[in-house]
Structure formats: structure tokens, C-alpha cells
Design a protein around this motif. Structure first.
Motif, PDB file in Angstrom:
ATOM      1  N   GLU A 348       0.868  -1.129  -0.234  1.00  0.00           N
ATOM      2  CA  GLU A 348      -0.069  -0.030  -0.108  1.00  0.00           C
ATOM      3  C   GLU A 348       1.087   1.139   0.041  1.00  0.00           C
ATOM      4  OE1 GLU A 348      -2.232   0.597   3.480  1.00  0.00           O
ATOM      5  OE2 GLU A 348      -0.920  -1.224   4.879  1.00  0.00           O
ATOM      6  N   ILE A 349       0.428   2.502  -0.356  1.00  0.00           N
ATOM      7  CA  ILE A 349       0.877   3.713  -0.304  1.00  0.00           C
ATOM      8  C   ILE A 349       0.104   4.463   0.598  1.00  0.00           C
ATOM      9  CG2 ILE A 349       1.796   5.689  -1.804  1.00  0.00           C
ATOM     10  CD1 ILE A 349       1.602   3.751  -4.227  1.00  0.00           C
ATOM     11  N   GLU A 350       0.595   5.290   1.574  1.00  0.00           N
ATOM     12  CA  GLU A 350      -0.038   5.911   2.301  1.00  0.00           C
ATOM     13  C   GLU A 350       0.278   7.678   2.342  1.00  0.00           C
ATOM     14  OE1 GLU A 350      -1.169   3.145   6.181  1.00  0.00           O
ATOM     15  OE2 GLU A 350       0.661   4.568   6.388  1.00  0.00           O
ATOM     16  N   LEU A 362      -3.516   4.008  -0.019  1.00  0.00           N
ATOM     17  CA  LEU A 362      -3.993   3.452  -1.273  1.00  0.00           C
ATOM     18  C   LEU A 362      -3.478   2.051  -1.630  1.00  0.00           C
ATOM     19  CD1 LEU A 362      -3.056   6.726  -3.376  1.00  0.00           C
ATOM     20  CD2 LEU A 362      -5.399   6.039  -2.251  1.00  0.00           C
ATOM     21  N   PRO A 363      -4.174   1.133  -2.133  1.00  0.00           N
ATOM     22  CA  PRO A 363      -3.687  -0.074  -2.314  1.00  0.00           C
ATOM     23  C   PRO A 363      -2.607  -0.017  -3.680  1.00  0.00           C
ATOM     24  CG  PRO A 363      -5.882  -0.088  -3.086  1.00  0.00           C
ATOM     25  CD  PRO A 363      -5.544   1.043  -2.376  1.00  0.00           C
ATOM     26  N   LEU A 380      -6.565   5.924  -8.215  1.00  0.00           N
ATOM     27  CA  LEU A 380      -6.779   7.461  -8.358  1.00  0.00           C
ATOM     28  C   LEU A 380      -7.205   7.909  -7.068  1.00  0.00           C
ATOM     29  CD1 LEU A 380      -8.509   7.346 -11.758  1.00  0.00           C
ATOM     30  CD2 LEU A 380      -6.208   8.113 -11.300  1.00  0.00           C
ATOM     31  N   LEU A 381      -6.826   9.357  -6.748  1.00  0.00           N
ATOM     32  CA  LEU A 381      -7.014   9.780  -5.510  1.00  0.00           C
ATOM     33  C   LEU A 381      -7.193  11.444  -5.827  1.00  0.00           C
ATOM     34  CD1 LEU A 381      -4.049  10.558  -3.176  1.00  0.00           C
ATOM     35  CD2 LEU A 381      -3.930   9.591  -5.461  1.00  0.00           C
ATOM     36  N   LYS A 391       4.354   7.533   2.211  1.00  0.00           N
ATOM     37  CA  LYS A 391       5.156   6.077   2.601  1.00  0.00           C
ATOM     38  C   LYS A 391       4.447   4.983   2.081  1.00  0.00           C
ATOM     39  CE  LYS A 391       5.668   5.610   7.220  1.00  0.00           C
ATOM     40  NZ  LYS A 391       5.100   5.125   8.802  1.00  0.00           N
ATOM     41  N   VAL A 392       5.488   4.108   1.717  1.00  0.00           N
ATOM     42  CA  VAL A 392       5.137   2.763   0.992  1.00  0.00           C
ATOM     43  C   VAL A 392       5.381   1.834   2.006  1.00  0.00           C
ATOM     44  CG1 VAL A 392       5.882   3.584  -1.311  1.00  0.00           C
ATOM     45  CG2 VAL A 392       7.702   2.525   0.046  1.00  0.00           C
TER      46      VAL A 392
END
Length: 1383
Positions: A348-350, A362-363, A380-381, A391-392
Motif C-alpha cells: 500500500e501507499i499512505e 491506497l492499495p 486514483l485519488l 510512505k510505502v
């Protein structure tokens, strides 16, 4: 909406070019120093220059070089730069040392522009350190800098020693935003703490740095952060900046790490910063707790990192994604993860805010894999407003949690309309090319188009954030005039800008005029378009009609009778319907120099910093300088106390009283000069000093209390000259007085009483302040207080023998207790003795008269004692051979036995006047006290130093054996030898030294530090004083002296050492193989080299085919080489050069071949031309013919041909050219050489020193033999007092010396054989007493006392010493002994 696959493909195409580039922080970074060079930064600069050299040395020593180049950007107000960018660390240090701190004034400086310049010239992922003591003046420029930092992923750290006193000002807040954006920090510290931060910088600059946590807290409170550490992490660093910093670190097991136990403190500045390093010994979730108002950064060293990028474009053909996210639009995040190998993956990406709290998650899904990384994309966001970090999260190849944080914060921007820029004033020339350009910028992608009317000029172009397009007109004409439009279009709308060519002006030149002169200023306008021309002066419209100013018909401006006030900047503006154009010029009016200063006197104190301002004017601009006592002050020298800056201000740092006086500002030019004076007056508050802080006196005595007044007094008052000073005490009548011409107050008290005791205060009053000091007076009586001896004083004489011990007592009492000191009457120092004085090992230097002195405040007494030292004796050294001869490489020893001396003399060896360097002693030690032990001759020979004996088997015991710095270590009943930082070990049993004895000689080598020690040192000293040379060489030859010294005298012995070396033959400086083949041309001179080295000089002998060559055709050169003047074919053969001396011999052979065309005759066997044979023996004569063609062979005897049958293959055919070459041999009867005399036994010859002797060696034989003399293995030449006569048959020594003694050999030889005779020559030296032993001396001895009488004599052979008493021989008895080795 297009499918997501279009987005992924587009992003892949955009990120692909960057995949091959190294990500920021993985190498190739720039180390940049941004330095504030205002005057207050001098102390900081000195520390930075010193710290920079350590930083560069540390970074260059790392195996992975984190730095590829260096940048230096100086700044102040208003200048920034110039920047220095270099890959040479030495140039970077030199530019740093060349910085000059200067100026001052207002506090803010142009720091933001300087940081931006450093980021622009630096590589991505660089390290930038900002040194300043002021906030930013240009903080409005921060947005451009922040965008640049996010683009280049560069870290900025601030080292601040000041902030202009307001941390809420935008100029300071911009530092906090820059640090937060770049994951940097702000360190507040004192001037002297800059060095501490630089030490941390040494550790911080590393390659492959990754970010794990970044938080900023302004509201305080305690925070605990769980941080997963994966196995790839190395050297984790935790840095905290803010008031009262504190850090607690727990490992995955919950254990708190302490300093020195898993935690290493790198930086600790109270109330400002703390940095610690952690070695992650195990992977897992660690926790970090911090408290207060602070910023926290956690980084590590790892090869796993990521890059992120954003894009609002969803079409397949989209351009590169932007680095800044845009609010209100769907956006994609693409991550390029490097160093992560499958099956490792991201999950995920935070998005986090700057306080460390998650905003959204985000996944992550894989996009592609490449050789340099993995591409992952999030869904998409719509980004939140404000700043955030990425953060990954994922897992590594082993399934451990993997977390990484972005190195910079990202700022979401609100998109607006594009901003278009096109010049509204385009000047063109008829029939000349003209380029019309337009630029635009936008937060989101946009399209840019140029047009004229409804006609588009060129193709519309797409840009990401910045764009520039142009349209070229090859040849401008009247038809090209008009409006041009530039349009930028984005998703949020379009922006347009217009232009039209305005009038064109010819720039006028500047004008210089004298007062009273008329001036005309012109401003020509080109073009046919009507225009209106106006003039302005210093920003105000010029007003014609004042009587001196008028506007001419051509638009020129005229000023009549110009005055100094008319000077300035004049501007002409031409306006038309299509625009305006402007030009300017300067009018300079000549004016004599003038100076303005603040002429009022200025007072200053010690250590104050002074500024003297000076304003000067005139035209031409005058040259200004400050003067004092007619001397011009220096201009801008760094590291000086007094200097002038670029604005003409005189600076005086750390002012001293000598700086007082008159200073003048002097301005001069070709029109004259002007000067103004400023007076500096030094003032200082009074200082007072009581000469005696405490004083003790007896009742009835008179005392004087005194205090000194220091400082610069104010103006004299009518009552006192100088400061007003009073003394306050117990007596009302006590009045202090100032002696004339002094600055001291004196109070005299007469006939002291006990009630006069107390504290007397001295007070100094002055206009600049008041000062106090005092004296404490104690009054006592003689009966109870003065010093006195408890025992009778230590008067009289005391004797002690050499080496004995004696104590001198001096016991006293008094109140307060007296201080006892010892001294010597001869003035020599006696240090370290108070009270009783003791001599533990008496020497002659201790003999003196000693004085014991006892003193307190009420008196002083002293006593004397005379100390006599007896029993000393001068050194004596035993006789030894004065001449020693040795062979090279064979051990030789020189003896030096000390027979007598008290105290025992110190022995010393010298060679040719220089001390002999001996190896350090060997021994062993147990515990802390070393115990010296002797060593055998040579390493591993003799006995081995005994190791410590263990008390019981298996008992813990430690110790070592050392040789210089070679260390044997014993530990737990095992032995180790430390060699090159490694241990060799062997078992050691209780009380057993055999293993050590056998192991030590087999070691490969010992060490001196880390360097090998020779196993055979050049010199070695035995305990008895014998000097051993294990491997003598010619360089060891010389004169050796052994000296023995003690306080009673000096003795020495001289020994002459000569070293013989074996002969060595070289050809052209190098060794040659044997034999050496040489080709010679018939009749041409040829030389066979034979360069011989050795001592003594070897004797060289040549042989041809084992026979001595004839001297008629050969000659031996001084160098030993053999010269053949006209070689013949018969000279072909084997030649051998043999060199011989007492040390041995060496030989070298040559195979010589002589080439020729005429037949020659040559012996088949290597015999000489003359053959000698004993009667009755057979002889074989062989010859070999050669030539082209082959010659006829025949034998002749006494002129007649011998008819013989030739032995094949020597059948020859007579050549047609009749070339003839004769050869003949002669036969002789030979006899062996014989030396005349009846016996061949050794003959002993004795001679008295200085006498004459002759050795005879008569020899007969056929052929006549040659005679050679050898002495002790060395050839005898006619020198050194030896004469050879009658062709060597007589050896004569006219004046014999000790050196002539030895074994002489007479060697006679001829072609048949040789014989020798030996002579043993002894040179006798008559007996002689030494050191006065032969003189008659009267000696007294006490009854029952012992007496030693010395009688030492020398001579060869050693004389026999006998004693007689009253004419009768002395025989040994119970009371009489003859000592061995002495007389």
C-alpha cells in the motif's frame, strides 16, 4: 473515461527514462555549504573551515563515496554568491578559507536566494548545510525554492547561531518550512558549538540513505512511534531538535537501549539538539519515544528505496507527470522501488501529514519489473490540501515488514489559469529578422499558441508546467506591424497576452559638465509612427521654464549654467499609439570632495566593538580613507582587529585603551580634498586591588595596609586627583592617604593592639562606578605563634656511604603551623621535600650543606646540617685486544668488562664517536609491574624468559612477555602471541616452560608495533658488557670505544675492528653467467672485463686454458680486466679471472673465439707454447689447423721436417693461396720450487716494540718461482711499516708495532708446484703501570679496618704482578688476599 490500462502505459513510458538514472541518495550527491559572510559570523567561519577538512577526509575514506562534488555559496545583504562548484576537495577547502566576513547593519540576510542557488547547482539527493545567525530577508521567494527541493529531493539542514530575536517572523518561519519540506532540521546553538554539529555531519553524509520517520510537533507532549526495521537497514540515525530534547529507544523485545549499550550518542547540545545512532541487531518493530516541542527524523542506510511521481493525465499520449500534486483533479501516484527483489513486494501507499498522522491509504498494484527496480501504481485519488509525505509499505524477500518514507514533503496546489508572458515592447528593424517569443507557466499541463488576428502562427504545443514558443519573421516590413497574441489553455481556462512594436530610441550617452556650463541632452527616436517625447529627472518630470531649463524643438533638453544640484539620472520616454520606449542617461556635474561624519566625541569601554561612519561625495567620486596619526587604516583584511568595509565604515573590534585618539575621514580627487575628525575617548569603571588580602602581625608592631586603584579616572576633581578612595576600619582615626604621583591608598597602623584585628575595606569611587576590596588583619602574640624547634635543631655533620640512605629531621611548631622548606647552601635546587628530608640512594651530588627553614606569619627560624657522601671509587675497565679482525657474516664480539667502580658505572659503547644503537631489553611482567630479565645472544638463542608459573592447573592467570612492542599474552592457562593483530596460541601447563622455549625460536618473526623486528639485530649487548655483532659487514668496521662513567670518574677502552668480505666479480655492474662467450676480430684489440670488489682488495690472476697467459701479448688493467692488443686465432680458448683475498675467492670464465681467414695453427689441448716435461716422461704435442680453405699440416723439429703419420681427422689439403703459418714448441726440464732451510716447521719470531726484525724466504726451482707474502690471511703489500726486498725474498719490519704481530706465510710457486713456510711474529710490549699505580703513595687506615691496594700494569705478554712487604714476598693468608684480575 479511458480504461486504467491507458494510464498505466502512459506512466510507464514517462518513468522508463528515469529507471536507468540512479535514484537520489544512492551516489553522486553534492555536499553544499551555504554561508552567511556578515561580520558577526567570523567565529562560525573558523570552526567550519576546521570541520570541513575532517568531513572531507571522512567521506573520501568511505568505500562507497557518497559525494561526487562540492558547492560553496556565500551570501549577505544584498549579494548572493558567486557559487563555487568543484569535484576537487582541496579547491573547495581553499575557497572556504578565502571567504571574508564583512559588514553588518540590519539583521535579515538574503538566505533563501542563496539556498536556491545551491540547490540549482547541486545534483539530486544532495546535502545542503546553511550557516547563519540571521533570519531570511527574501522569504517571499520560498515557493520557487520549495518546488525545486521537491523536484531534486535534496535535504537542507540549518545551523543557526542567531535568529534576529523573533522566531514568529516570516523570515524565520520560512526556515521551518524548508526544513520540513526537505526532511531537514534546524539546530540552534552557541557560536562555540558549531564544531559539535560538524562532527555529526561527518557521520550524517552517507550513501544509500533512506527515510523512515519525519514528524514536527509545535504543541509539545510525548509521542511514541513504532518503526519496523527490516534486515537491509544499517546504521539507523535518530535526530531530535528542539527545547530539552530527549529520546528513548526500545528494541523488539521491549528493552530500553542505553548510551554505550546499543546506543551511540553522536550529538548532544543542551536545550537544542540530540542525535543518536542505533545498530539494528535484529529485524522487527522498534519503538522511539520523544517529548516536547521538537522535530524528529529517523533515517537508515539501505539499498531499498523508492521514487514517487504524480500525473493528472489519463490519455495514452500524456506527457511527463508533474512532481507536485494538484487539488481537485483525479491524480495517480506511481512508485519506482529500487533494490527490492521478488518475491518482495509493496502492499500500500499512505499519505501522512507533517505531524506523522495518516491521511489516507491506497492499495498498490504492480505495473512492471525492470533490472533496476519495480514500478507500482496506486488507485486514483484526490490529494488533501496542504503538505504531506508519502510512505510505502510492503514485505521484503524474507517476509519482513518493509516501510520507507519520502525524502521531501509534497505540497498540494490549487490550480489557476496559466500565466502568460510576452514582451509588450518589441523593437524591430526594417528588412532585418525578428523573433517573437512567448512563455507561460501553470500548475497543470497546458497548450500554448501564437497568433496574429485569426491566423495561427505555428503549431500548438503541449507543456507540463513551463513552456516557451517562438515565431520568426525572416525580414521585417511595414506589413508586419500590428498586434500579436499568445494564448495558454488548460483544463481551468485560457489566458491571453498581446504585443505591438513600440517606438525605438537610440540610447544617449552620459554627460559630464563643469559648474556654470550649458548642457544639451538628446534622445533620438527612430520610426515613422507619431510619438510624444517627455523628460524626467530622478523620477520626477523635468519642468522647463525655470529660466535655466528648456525643451528644444527636436525634443532635446537644455540646462543652462549647470549646478551641482542638477546632476542625476535623466530619462526620456517616447509614447505612441502602439506603446512606449524609454532611454536614460546620467548627468554628472564636477564637484569638489566633501565629507560628513558625526564629530561629537565618542566614549568606549574595553572589549567594545566600534563603528565610525563616514559619508563622502563629489564628482568624480573621491577616494576615501580613515587616518590616525597620519597613517591610513587597512581595508577589509580578515582576521584583523581594525578594518574598513566597502561602505567606508571604520570597524574596531575588541577595543583597547590604545584605540583612543583622533580619527579623520579623508576624501580626495583631482578637484581637491576634504577631511573631518572624530574623537574617541576611553572610559573604564574603577578597579581596586588590596595588595595583601590577609595580613598577620604581632601586638605592638606597625603595619601598612595598601590598595591599588586601577582604571581610567574621570576628569580631576578639586578635592582628589583621580578617583575618590577611602579605607574603612575599626579605628575612627584611621585615614588613607595617596602618596604623591601614585594611584594607591596607604593606611598606616602603629602599635597594634589585639582589638585592631578585623577586616579593612578599601573603596574606590568614580564617575564610571564604584569598586571595593579588603584586607583581613590578624593580631597575635610572639609567645604562642612564632615558629620554634620541638627538638634541638639539626646542626652538625652527617655522613653516608654511596648508595646508602639517610634522613634529616626538622620538627617545628607554631600557630599557624609553620611551613618547612629545605634548601642547599650552594644554591642547587631541592624539590619535593617538606618536613623531614630523606636520601634513599646517596650519590656524590647529594653532598652539600642543607638548610631547614620554618616560617609562618609571625616569624622565621632556620638551621643547617652538613651531609658528606663517602665510599665512591672511579671506574676501571679490564684490558682487551686493541685490534679485532672478523669475516663478513661471521659473529664477532668486543669485550668491555668493568673491574671496579662505586657506584657501579654506567657503560656505553661508541663507534667512530657516535653512540651504538642497541635493541630494547626483553623481559616479562605479571600484573602491573614489569620485571626485566636478561636475554641470550640472538633471538631464540640462550635461555628463554620464563613465563609466570601458575599456582594450580586450570587456575586463571594472566601475564605477557614483551620485546619492544612484541607481546606474549597468557590467559586462562593458554599462551597467545599477538602478530599483525592476530593471536597465535599454544597450551601452557602448570610450571612448564619447555613449550615456550621450543616455540619461540620457530616463530616467523616478531613485531615492532606492526613492523617486523630483525631476528639478528645489528648489535647486541650481553650483561657483562660484551658487544656482539651477529652479522658484521664492512660498514661495521671502525674504532669502537667502551666507556664507564660514575660520579667518581671516567674510563674507556679502544678497539679497532676490521671486517673482510669475500671477492665479488661483476661485469658492467651486474653478475654474469659462467662462462661468458666473446667473439673477437682478428688483430683488433679486445678486453675481457673483470671488475672485482672485496676487502681487503683481492689479488686478481688470469689463466688461459688453465695456464698463465704470456705477458708479452696480454696485459692486466688496474681494474682487473684482461686486454688483448692483437688477438690471433691461436688465442681462442677459455680464459678465467680468479680473485682471492683472506675471506675467500671468486672466478669468472670467458670463452674467447677469434675469427680470421688465413690458416693458423692452434694447440688441440690447452697447453702453453712452451712445454716443459720431466726427464724420462712422455709428452704429447697436438695441433689443430683451421682456415678457409683448410690448410696442410706438417711437423718440424730444429728446422727439419718430421715424417709422421697424422692421426685422423687431421689430414689437411694444401690450400691454393699458399697462406702459411708456423708454430713451434720448446721443451724444458722442470723442477719443483723449494725453500732453503733445514726445517718446514713453524718459525716463531719475537721482537720488542719499536725494534727491527727480518723474515727470509730463499727459494729455488725451474722455472724460477715467484714469492708471495700473506699475513693473517691477507696479502702483504710494501706499506704499513713493512718492506719487501730482493723480489719478495726478504720481509723487513724496521720499527715493530703491536699491529705487526700475527701469522706470516711465505708462498713460492712456479708452473710445476708450490711450497710455503710460516712465521709466527710476536711483538712484546714492556710492562707499564697504569693510572699511577707505579707511584709511591702513603695510605692511612684505621685499626681493624679493611684496606685494598691496587697495582694494575699492562704489557704484552700480560705481566705477572707480585707484592712484597719490607723486601719479602707477600703470601696469601687469613688477612691478606690477592684479588683475581687485579694486582
Amino acid at each position: 473515461m479511458p480504461p486504467h490500462g491507458g494510464v498505466f502505459v502512459s506512466l510507464w513510458l514517462l518513468l522508463a527514462p528515469s529507471v536507468t538514472e540512479p535514484p537520489p541518495g544512492t551516489g553522486g550527491a553534492t555536499l553544499a555549504f551555504v554561508f552567511d559572510v556578515t561580520g558577526s559570523m567570523y567565529d562560525d567561519l573558523v570552526q567550519v573551515m576546521d570541520g570541513a577538512s575532517r568531513i572531507l577526509e571522512r567521506t573520501l575514506s568511505r568505500s562507497t563515496k557518497p559525494i561526487s562534488n562540492y558547492a560553496l555559496v556565500p551570501f549577505h545583504d544584498p549579494e548572493v554568491g558567486p557559487a563555487t562548484l568543484t569535484a576537487d576537495p582541496r579547491l573547495f577547502q581553499r575557497r572556504l578559507r578565502e571567504l571574508h566576513v564583512q559588514g553588518g547593519g540590519d539583521c535579515p540576510e538574503m538566505s533563501v536566494g542563496a539556498i536556491r542557488l545551491a540547490v540549482e547547482v547541486s545534483h539530486p539527493g544532495s546535502f545542503i548545510y546553511v550557516f547563519s545567525d540571521a533570519r531570511a530577508k527574501d522569504y517571499e521567494q520560498q515557493e520557487d525554492l520549495l518546488r525545486l527541493l521537491q523536484h531534486k529531493q535534496t535535504q537542507v539542514v540549518f545551523v543557526l547561531t542567531g535568529d534576529c530575536g523573533d522566531r514568529s517572523h516570516p523570515g524565520y518561519r520560512v526556515y521551518e518550512r524548508i526544513a520540513a519540506t526537505s526532511s531537514g532540521q534546524i539546530f540552534h546553538l552557541d557560536k562555540q558549538q558549531v564544531t559539535e554539529v560538524l562532527k555529526w555531519v561527518e557521520e550524517a553524509i552517507q550513501a544509500s540513505k533512506v527515510h523512515l520517520l519525519s514528524t514536527d510537533h509545535e504543541d509539545g507532549g510525548e509521542h511514541t512511534w513504532p518503526v519496523p526495521f527490516d534486515p537491509s537497514l544499517k546504521e539507523v540515525t535518530i535526530s531530535l531538535s528542539g527545547p530539552a530534547p530527549g529520546i528513548e529507544v526500545r528494541d523488539p523485545a521491549g528493552k530500553v537501549l542505553e548510551n554505550g549499550q546499543g546506543l551511540k550518542e553522536l550529538l548532544s547540545i543542551p536545550n537544542s539538539a540530540m542525535v543518536v545512532a542505533v545498530e539494528p541487531h535484529e529485524p522487527g518493530t522498534w519503538s522511539v519515544t520523544s517529548g516536547g516541542r521538537h522535530s524528529l527524523r529517523i533515517t537508515g542506510i539501505s539499498n531499498i528505496n523508492f521514487q514517487a511521481s504524480f500525473s493528472t493525465q489519463l490519455d495514452f499520449g500524456a506527457t511527463q507527470p508533474g512532481e507536485r500534486p494538484v487539488q481537485g483533479l483525479p491524480i495517480s501516484v506511481v512508485v519506482n522501488c529500487t533494490g527490492l527483489k521478488p518475491p518482495g513486494h509493496l502492499q500500500e501507499i499512505e499519505l501522512f501529514n507533517t505531524s506523522g498522522h495518516a491521511l489516507l491509504s491506497l492499495p498498490a498494484r504492480p505495473l512492471s519489473n525492470t533490472s533496476s527496480g519495480q514500478l507500482w501504481v496506486g488507485s486514483l485519488l484526490r490529494v488533501p490540501p496542504g503538505d504531506f509525505l508519502l510512505k510505502v509499505k510492503g514485505e521484503d524477500t524474507q517476509g519482513h515488514p518493509l516501510h520507507r518514507l519520502s525524502g521531501v514533503t509534497y505540497t498540494s496546489v490549487v490550480p489557476g489559469l496559466p500565466k502568460v508572458n510576452i514582451s509588450s515592447k518589441i523593437q524591430a528593424y526594417n528588412r532585418e529578422p525578428q523573433l517573437i517569443s512567448c512563455s507561460a507557466r501553470s500548475e497543470i499541463p497546458f497548450r500554448l499558441q501564437l497568433s496574429r488576428g485569426r491566423m495561427k502562427l505555428g503549431e500548438e504545443q503541449l507543456f507540463r508546467s513551463l513552456g516557451n514558443i517562438s515565431w520568426l519573421i525572416p525580414a521585417v516590413s511595414k506589413s508586419d506591424e500590428g498586434f500579436y497574441e499568445c494564448t495558454a489553455t488548460s483544463k481551468f481556462g485560457a489566458t491571453r497576452a498581446h504585443t505591438y512594436p513600440p517606438p525605438r530610441l537610440i540610447a544617449p550617452g552620459n554627460i559630464t559638465a563643469s559648474p556654470g556650463q550649458d548642457v544639451v541632452m538628446s534622445c533620438p527616436v527612430l520610426g515613422d509612427v507619431p510619438y510624444n517625447l517627455t523628460w524626467s529627472w530622478d523620477g520626477k518630470a523635468a519642468q522647463p521654464g525655470d529660466g535655466r531649463t528648456r525643451l528644444l524643438q527636436n525634443g532635446s533638453l537644455e540646462i543652462g549654467r549647470v549646478q551641482p544640484g542638477d546632476g542625476g539620472l535623466y530619462e526620456c520616454v517616447a509614447r505612441s499609439a502602439h506603446g512606449a520606449a524609454a532611454a536614460s542617461l546620467w548627468l554628472f556635474v564636477r564637484e569638489a570632495p566633501w565629507v560628513k561624519v558625526d564629530a561629537s566625541p565618542q566614549r568606549f569601554g574595553r572589549g567594545q566593538e566600534l563603528w565610525l561612519n563616514c559619508t563622502a561625495g563629489g564628482h568624480p567620486p573621491p577616494h576615501t580613507a580613515w587616518r590616525r596619526w597620519g597613517l591610513v587604516s587597512p581595508s577589509l583584511p580578515i582576521c584583523r582587529r581594525v578594518f574598513t568595509d566597502a561602505q567606508g565604515t571604520l570597524h574596531i573590534r575588541a577595543a583597547v585603551p590604545e584605540d583612543a585618539g583622533n580619527y579623520s575621514c579623508y576624501a580626495s580627487s583631482a578637484l581637491g580634498w576634504d577631511e573631518q575628525v572624530v574623537t574617541l575617548e576611553f572610559t573604564e569603571p574603577p578597579a581596586i586591588l588590596a595588595v595583601t588580602p590577609s595580613l598577620k602581625a604581632l601586638v605592638g608592631e606597625d603595619v601598612t595596609l595598601e590598595c591599588w586603584v586601577l582604571g581610567v579616572p574621570p576628569k580631576p576633581s578639586p578635592v582628589h586627583r583621580g578617583l575618590s578612595t577611602t579605607l574603612q576600619g575599626h579605628r575612627e582615626q584611621a585615614v588613607a592617604t595617596f602618596p604623591p604621583g601614585t594611584q594607591r591608598a596607604v593606611l598606616r597602623l602603629q602599635a597594634l593592639r589585639e582589638e585592631d584585628a578585623g577586616r579593612y575595606v578599601c573603596e574606590a569611587l568614580g564617575e564610571a562606578g564604584v569598586a571595593f576590596d579588603g584586607t583581613v588583619l590578624d593580631v597575635g602574640s610572639p609567645a604562642c605563634c612564632s615558629p620554634r624547634f620541638l627538638l634541638p635543631p639539626p646542626l652538625g655533620d652527617t655522613a653516608v656511604e654511596v648508595g646508602g640512605s639517610v634522613s634529616l629531621l626538622c620538627r617545628v611548631e607554631g600557630s599557624p603551623p609553620p611551613r618547612v622548606t629545605w634548601s642547599r647552601q650552594d644554591g642547587k635546587p631541592v624539590t619535593g621535600w617538606h618536613g623531614p628530608r630523606g636520601v634513599s640512594s646517596a650519590s656524590l651530588d647529594d653532598q652539600a650543606i642543607y638548610i631547614c627553614e620554618a616560617q609562618n606569619e609571625f616569624g622565621k627560624i632556620q638551621a643547617e646540617v652538613k651531609l658528606t657522601v663517602t665510599g665512591h671509587a672511579a671506574p676501571e675497565i679490564a684490558l682487551a685486544s686493541p685490534v679485532v679482525r672478523a669475516l663478513s657474516g661471521q659473529p664477532v664480539s668486543l669485550s668491555c668488562v668493568i673491574l671496579a667502580g662505586r657506584p657501579f658505572p654506567a657503560r656505553r659503547w661508541l663507534k667512530d664517536g657516535q653512540p651504538v644503537r642497541l635493541p630494547r631489553p626483553l623481559g616479562w611482567w605479571v600484573g602491573r609491574q614489569p620485571q626485566a630479565r636478561p636475554w641470550g645472544r640472538g633471538f631464540g638463542a640462550g635461555w628463554v624468559p620464563q613465563p609466570p608459573r601458575f599456582k594450580a592447573a586450570g587456575e586463571r592467570c594472566q601475564g605477557s612477555i614483551w620485546v619492544g612492542r612484541v607481546t606474549w599474552v597468557y590467559h586462562h592457562a593458554r599462551m597467545f602471541l599477538l602478530l599483525k593483530d592476530q593471536f597465535l596460541n599454544m597450551p601452557q601447563r602448570h610450571g612448564d616452560t619447555s613449550l615456550l622455549s621450543s616455540f619461540l625460536p620457530s616463530l616467523p618473526f616478531p613485531l615492532q608495533g606492526t613492523e617486523p623486528i630483525s631476528l639478528s639485530p645489528r648489535y647486541h649487548l650481553d650483561p657483562d658488557g660484551t658487544l656482539l655483532i651477529p652479522l658484521p659487514s664492512p660498514g661495521d668496521a671502525g674504532t669502537y670505544f667502551c666507556t664507564a662513567t660514575n660520579v667518581a670518574g671516567f674510563s674507556s677502552r679502544e678497539t679497532q675492528l676490521s671486517v673482510s668480505t669475500k671477492p665479488r666479480i661483476s661485469v658492467n655492474g651486474s653478475q654474469a653467467s659462467d662462462p661468458v662467450t666473446i667473439l673477437a676480430v682478428l688483430g683488433q684489440e679486445t678486453t675481457l672485463p673483470c671488475e672485482v670488489q672485496g676487502y681487503p682488495p683481492p689479488l686478481v690472476v688470469w689463466t688461459q686454458d688453465s695456464s698463465v697467459p704470456s705477458p708479452l701479448r696480454y696485459s692486466v688493467l688496474p681494474s682487473g680486466s684482461l686486454r688483448l692488443v692483437e688477438p690471433q686465432v691461436t688465442d681462442t680458448g677459455l680464459y678465467t679471472c680468479t680473485a682471492t683475498n683472506a675471506a675467500g675467492n671468486a672466478s669468472l670464465s670467458y670463452s674467447l673465439h677469434v675469427q680470421g681467414s688465413c690458416p693458423q695453427v692452434k694447440m688441440l689441448l690447452p697447453w702453453p707454447a712452451t712445454v716443459s716435461v720431466l726427464e724420462g716422461q712422455s709428452v704429447r704435442l697436438a695441433c689443430k689447423c683451421q682456415g678457409i680453405p683448410f690448410p696442410t699440416l706438417s711437423w718440424w723439429k730444429d728446422g727439419r721436417v718430421l715424417l709422421l703419420s697424422l692421426i685422423p681427422p687431421h689430414t689437411c689439403v694444401e690450400p691454393p693461396d699458399r697462406c702459411w703459418s708456423p708454430w713451434s714448441k720448446e721443451c724444458f726440464m722442470l723442477t719443483l720450487p723449494r725453500i732453503q732451510g733445514s726445517s718446514k716447521a713453524l718459525r716463531k719470531v719475537s721482537v720488542i716494540k719499536a725494534g727491527e726484525t727480518v723474515l727470509e724466504c730463499e727459494a729455488v726451482g725451474t722455472p724460477p718461482p715467484t714469492v708471495t707474502w700473506v699475513k693473517d690471511g691477507q696479502p702483504v703489500a710494501g706499506r704499513d711499516g713493512i718492506l719487501l726486498t730482493e723480489q719478495g725474498k726478504r720481509l723487513r719490519i724496521p720499527k715493530a708495532e703491536v699491529a705487526h704481530a700475527g701469522r706470516y706465510i711465505c708462498l713460492v710457486a712456479n708452473a710445476v708446484g708450490q711450497e710455503q713456510r710460516e712465521f709466527d711474529v710476536a711483538v712484546h710490549v714492556p710492562p707499564e703501570f697504569i693510572q699511577g699505580s707505579g707511584l709511591t703513595t702513603n695510605i692511612s687506615v684505621s685499626l681493624q679496618g679493611s684496606l685494598t691496594l691496587t697495582c694494575e700494569a699492562t704489557g704484552i705478554p700480560l705481566p705477572t704482578v707480585t707484592w712484597s712487604w719490607n723486601g719479602s714476598p707477600v703470601t696469601p693468608s687469613k688477612h691478606t688476599h690477592v684479588l683475581s684480575g687485579q694486582g
